[in-house]
Design a protein around this motif. Structure first.
Motif: not given
Length: 70
Positions: A44, A47-48, A52
């Motif tokens: 990932e 940021n992702a 999450e």
């Protein structure tokens, strides 16, 4: 200054996204490098991974309809 495309992208981003400035101490865990390594391990973006993690924390902290008012 900037190209028309850059200006259009910046205008769209300002309209569509909220920005949050995250500050991590370099000497204290979690460091940026630790978070980046965890994100990389999951395949990932940084940021992702952070988004999450926040989403999961919000889900665990927010009362559900079943537990609201207890």
């Amino acid at each position: 200054m900037g190209t028309a495309r850059t200006k259009a992208n910046n205008k769209w981003n300002a309209k569509a996204y909220d920005r949050v400035n995250l500050v991590l101490k370099k000497e204290t865990s979690p460091t940026k490098d630790e978070v980046q390594a965890a994100a990389d391990a999951k395949g990932e973006s940084l940021n992702a991974y952070i988004v999450e993690a926040i989403r999961q924390r919000l889900e665990s902290d927010m009362p559900t309809e079943d537990t609201a008012g207890e």
